[in-house]
Design a protein around this motif. Structure first.
Motif, PDB file in Angstrom:
ATOM      1  N   GLN A  43       0.993  -1.131   0.022  1.00  0.00           N
ATOM      2  CA  GLN A  43       0.110  -0.071   0.082  1.00  0.00           C
ATOM      3  C   GLN A  43       0.819   1.346   0.027  1.00  0.00           C
ATOM      4  OE1 GLN A  43      -3.130  -0.159  -0.223  1.00  0.00           O
ATOM      5  NE2 GLN A  43      -4.103   1.692   0.252  1.00  0.00           N
ATOM      6  N   VAL A  44       0.557   2.125  -0.980  1.00  0.00           N
ATOM      7  CA  VAL A  44       1.259   3.449  -1.087  1.00  0.00           C
ATOM      8  C   VAL A  44       0.534   4.563  -0.476  1.00  0.00           C
ATOM      9  CG1 VAL A  44       2.509   4.869  -2.409  1.00  0.00           C
ATOM     10  CG2 VAL A  44       2.901   2.525  -2.741  1.00  0.00           C
ATOM     11  N   GLN A  45       0.808   5.192   0.414  1.00  0.00           N
ATOM     12  CA  GLN A  45       0.109   6.617   0.682  1.00  0.00           C
ATOM     13  C   GLN A  45       0.822   7.665   0.167  1.00  0.00           C
ATOM     14  OE1 GLN A  45      -0.086   6.352   4.757  1.00  0.00           O
ATOM     15  NE2 GLN A  45      -2.049   5.015   4.976  1.00  0.00           N
ATOM     16  N   LEU A  46      -0.152   8.593  -0.422  1.00  0.00           N
ATOM     17  CA  LEU A  46       0.309   9.842  -1.153  1.00  0.00           C
ATOM     18  C   LEU A  46      -0.039  11.195  -0.078  1.00  0.00           C
ATOM     19  CD1 LEU A  46      -0.462   9.034  -4.637  1.00  0.00           C
ATOM     20  CD2 LEU A  46       1.840   8.624  -3.656  1.00  0.00           C
ATOM     21  N   VAL A  47       0.685  12.049   0.007  1.00  0.00           N
ATOM     22  CA  VAL A  47       0.431  13.250   0.695  1.00  0.00           C
ATOM     23  C   VAL A  47       0.767  14.549  -0.078  1.00  0.00           C
ATOM     24  CG1 VAL A  47       0.749  14.708   2.760  1.00  0.00           C
ATOM     25  CG2 VAL A  47       0.687  12.104   2.911  1.00  0.00           C
ATOM     26  N   GLU A  48      -0.108  15.318  -0.485  1.00  0.00           N
ATOM     27  CA  GLU A  48      -0.032  16.540  -1.299  1.00  0.00           C
ATOM     28  C   GLU A  48       0.206  17.572  -0.410  1.00  0.00           C
ATOM     29  OE1 GLU A  48      -3.274  14.441  -4.090  1.00  0.00           O
ATOM     30  OE2 GLU A  48      -3.057  14.727  -2.207  1.00  0.00           O
ATOM     31  N   SER A  49       0.797  18.712  -0.658  1.00  0.00           N
ATOM     32  CA  SER A  49       1.258  19.914  -0.335  1.00  0.00           C
ATOM     33  C   SER A  49       1.590  21.206  -1.112  1.00  0.00           C
ATOM     34  CB  SER A  49       2.223  19.837   1.067  1.00  0.00           C
ATOM     35  OG  SER A  49       3.540  19.534   0.338  1.00  0.00           O
ATOM     36  N   GLY A  50       1.433  22.344  -0.695  1.00  0.00           N
ATOM     37  CA  GLY A  50       1.795  23.393  -1.556  1.00  0.00           C
ATOM     38  C   GLY A  50       0.605  24.254  -1.934  1.00  0.00           C
TER      39      GLY A  50
ATOM     40  N   ILE B 261       1.420   2.078  -9.498  1.00  0.00           N
ATOM     41  CA  ILE B 261       2.750   1.117  -9.437  1.00  0.00           C
ATOM     42  C   ILE B 261       2.038  -0.422  -9.354  1.00  0.00           C
ATOM     43  CG2 ILE B 261       4.155   0.191  -7.708  1.00  0.00           C
ATOM     44  CD1 ILE B 261       4.250   3.072  -6.371  1.00  0.00           C
ATOM     45  N   ASN B 262       2.831  -1.117 -10.351  1.00  0.00           N
ATOM     46  CA  ASN B 262       2.406  -2.383 -10.616  1.00  0.00           C
ATOM     47  C   ASN B 262       0.914  -2.229 -11.221  1.00  0.00           C
ATOM     48  OD1 ASN B 262       4.923  -3.689  -9.867  1.00  0.00           O
ATOM     49  ND2 ASN B 262       4.111  -3.750  -7.504  1.00  0.00           N
ATOM     50  N   TYR B 263       0.828  -1.347 -11.828  1.00  0.00           N
ATOM     51  CA  TYR B 263      -0.690  -1.026 -12.497  1.00  0.00           C
ATOM     52  C   TYR B 263      -1.768  -0.947 -11.610  1.00  0.00           C
ATOM     53  CZ  TYR B 263       2.549  -2.185 -16.130  1.00  0.00           C
ATOM     54  OH  TYR B 263       3.239  -2.356 -17.352  1.00  0.00           O
ATOM     55  N   ILE B 264      -1.444  -0.326 -10.199  1.00  0.00           N
ATOM     56  CA  ILE B 264      -2.483  -0.051  -9.332  1.00  0.00           C
ATOM     57  C   ILE B 264      -2.379   1.293  -9.015  1.00  0.00           C
ATOM     58  CG2 ILE B 264      -3.119  -0.307  -6.632  1.00  0.00           C
ATOM     59  CD1 ILE B 264      -1.811  -3.138  -6.971  1.00  0.00           C
ATOM     60  N   ASN B 265      -3.474   1.801  -9.064  1.00  0.00           N
ATOM     61  CA  ASN B 265      -3.776   3.496  -9.014  1.00  0.00           C
ATOM     62  C   ASN B 265      -3.596   3.650  -7.291  1.00  0.00           C
ATOM     63  OD1 ASN B 265      -4.380   5.460 -11.404  1.00  0.00           O
ATOM     64  ND2 ASN B 265      -5.325   3.422 -11.945  1.00  0.00           N
ATOM     65  N   TYR B 266      -2.923   4.861  -7.218  1.00  0.00           N
ATOM     66  CA  TYR B 266      -2.905   5.305  -5.880  1.00  0.00           C
ATOM     67  C   TYR B 266      -3.054   7.085  -6.061  1.00  0.00           C
ATOM     68  CZ  TYR B 266      -0.572   1.179  -4.418  1.00  0.00           C
ATOM     69  OH  TYR B 266      -0.461  -0.150  -4.256  1.00  0.00           O
TER      70      TYR B 266
ATOM     71  N   ALA C  77       5.497  10.247  -1.551  1.00  0.00           N
ATOM     72  CA  ALA C  77       4.963   8.782  -1.228  1.00  0.00           C
ATOM     73  C   ALA C  77       5.446   8.227  -0.050  1.00  0.00           C
ATOM     74  CB  ALA C  77       5.258   8.051  -2.679  1.00  0.00           C
ATOM     75  N   SER C  78       4.753   7.534   0.551  1.00  0.00           N
ATOM     76  CA  SER C  78       5.134   6.523   1.394  1.00  0.00           C
ATOM     77  C   SER C  78       5.886   5.689   1.263  1.00  0.00           C
ATOM     78  CB  SER C  78       4.006   6.027   2.242  1.00  0.00           C
ATOM     79  OG  SER C  78       3.422   4.864   1.443  1.00  0.00           O
ATOM     80  N   GLY C  79       6.164   5.166  -0.090  1.00  0.00           N
ATOM     81  CA  GLY C  79       7.116   4.151  -0.495  1.00  0.00           C
ATOM     82  C   GLY C  79       8.044   4.587  -1.801  1.00  0.00           C
ATOM     83  N   SER C  80       8.701   3.344  -2.245  1.00  0.00           N
ATOM     84  CA  SER C  80       9.659   4.045  -3.342  1.00  0.00           C
ATOM     85  C   SER C  80       8.650   4.197  -4.517  1.00  0.00           C
ATOM     86  CB  SER C  80      10.470   3.100  -3.634  1.00  0.00           C
ATOM     87  OG  SER C  80      11.065   2.984  -5.106  1.00  0.00           O
ATOM     88  N   ILE C  81       9.095   5.401  -5.507  1.00  0.00           N
ATOM     89  CA  ILE C  81       8.456   5.550  -6.913  1.00  0.00           C
ATOM     90  C   ILE C  81       9.213   5.223  -7.833  1.00  0.00           C
ATOM     91  CG2 ILE C  81       6.902   7.380  -5.531  1.00  0.00           C
ATOM     92  CD1 ILE C  81       8.806   9.404  -7.072  1.00  0.00           C
TER      93      ILE C  81
ATOM     94  N   ASN D  70      11.314  10.225  -3.233  1.00  0.00           N
ATOM     95  CA  ASN D  70      10.014   9.672  -3.253  1.00  0.00           C
ATOM     96  C   ASN D  70       8.867  10.784  -3.460  1.00  0.00           C
ATOM     97  OD1 ASN D  70      10.884   6.822  -3.266  1.00  0.00           O
ATOM     98  ND2 ASN D  70      11.005   7.051  -1.131  1.00  0.00           N
ATOM     99  N   THR D  71       8.891  11.779  -4.196  1.00  0.00           N
ATOM    100  CA  THR D  71       8.322  12.922  -4.393  1.00  0.00           C
ATOM    101  C   THR D  71       8.250  13.415  -6.103  1.00  0.00           C
ATOM    102  OG1 THR D  71       9.084  13.929  -2.322  1.00  0.00           O
ATOM    103  CG2 THR D  71       7.875  15.299  -3.772  1.00  0.00           C
ATOM    104  N   VAL D  72       6.977  13.874  -6.040  1.00  0.00           N
ATOM    105  CA  VAL D  72       6.486  14.282  -7.420  1.00  0.00           C
ATOM    106  C   VAL D  72       6.183  15.759  -7.230  1.00  0.00           C
ATOM    107  CG1 VAL D  72       4.997  14.058  -9.461  1.00  0.00           C
ATOM    108  CG2 VAL D  72       5.648  12.078  -8.107  1.00  0.00           C
TER     109      VAL D  72
END
Length: 115
Positions: free
Chosen positions: A1-8, A99-104, A24-28, A76-78
């Motif tokens: 499970q990958v968690q994403l946190v936006e800011s800005g 990631i692995n064709y799963i949308n987060y 991202a909480s994991g590697s991108i 691990n940031t976009v």
């Protein structure tokens, strides 16, 4: 499970700039694609900018030349650099990573462009 946190996000005057971050909480590193989408009130969620296969970038016509998407694998940031903002850019902006064709999806960050 990958968690994403936006800011800005925030309030900015027309012509101003903002930089959105998506941590991202994991590697991108092995992400199939990463992107930013936005949704204005009463409208559908649309793609703003996207990086596919780590190389190919796509932008919505309305933001070409003004927005730039980038990634920092080490952090691990976009990012989404937004310049020359216009009132029509007002929306909730969402980060998306596949990631692995799963949308987060992230929870979204509000961007308001107004004088």
């Amino acid at each position: 499970q990958v968690q994403l946190v936006e800011s800005g996000g925030g309030l900015v005057q027309p012509g101003g700039s903002l930089r959105l971050s998506c941590a991202a909480s994991g590697s991108i590193f092995r992400a199939n694609a990463m992107g930013w989408y936005r949704q204005a009130p009463g409208k559908q969620r649309d793609m703003v900018a996207r990086i596919a296969s780590g190389i190919t970038t796509n932008y919505a016509d309305s933001v070409k030349g003004r927005f730039t998407i980038s990634r920092d694998n080490a952090k691990n940031t976009v990012y989404l650099q937004m310049n020359d903002l216009k009132p029509e850019d007002t929306a909730v902006y969402y980060c998306n990573i596949i990631i692995n064709y799963i949308n987060y999806w992230g929870q979204g960050t509000q961007v308001t462009v107004s004088s």
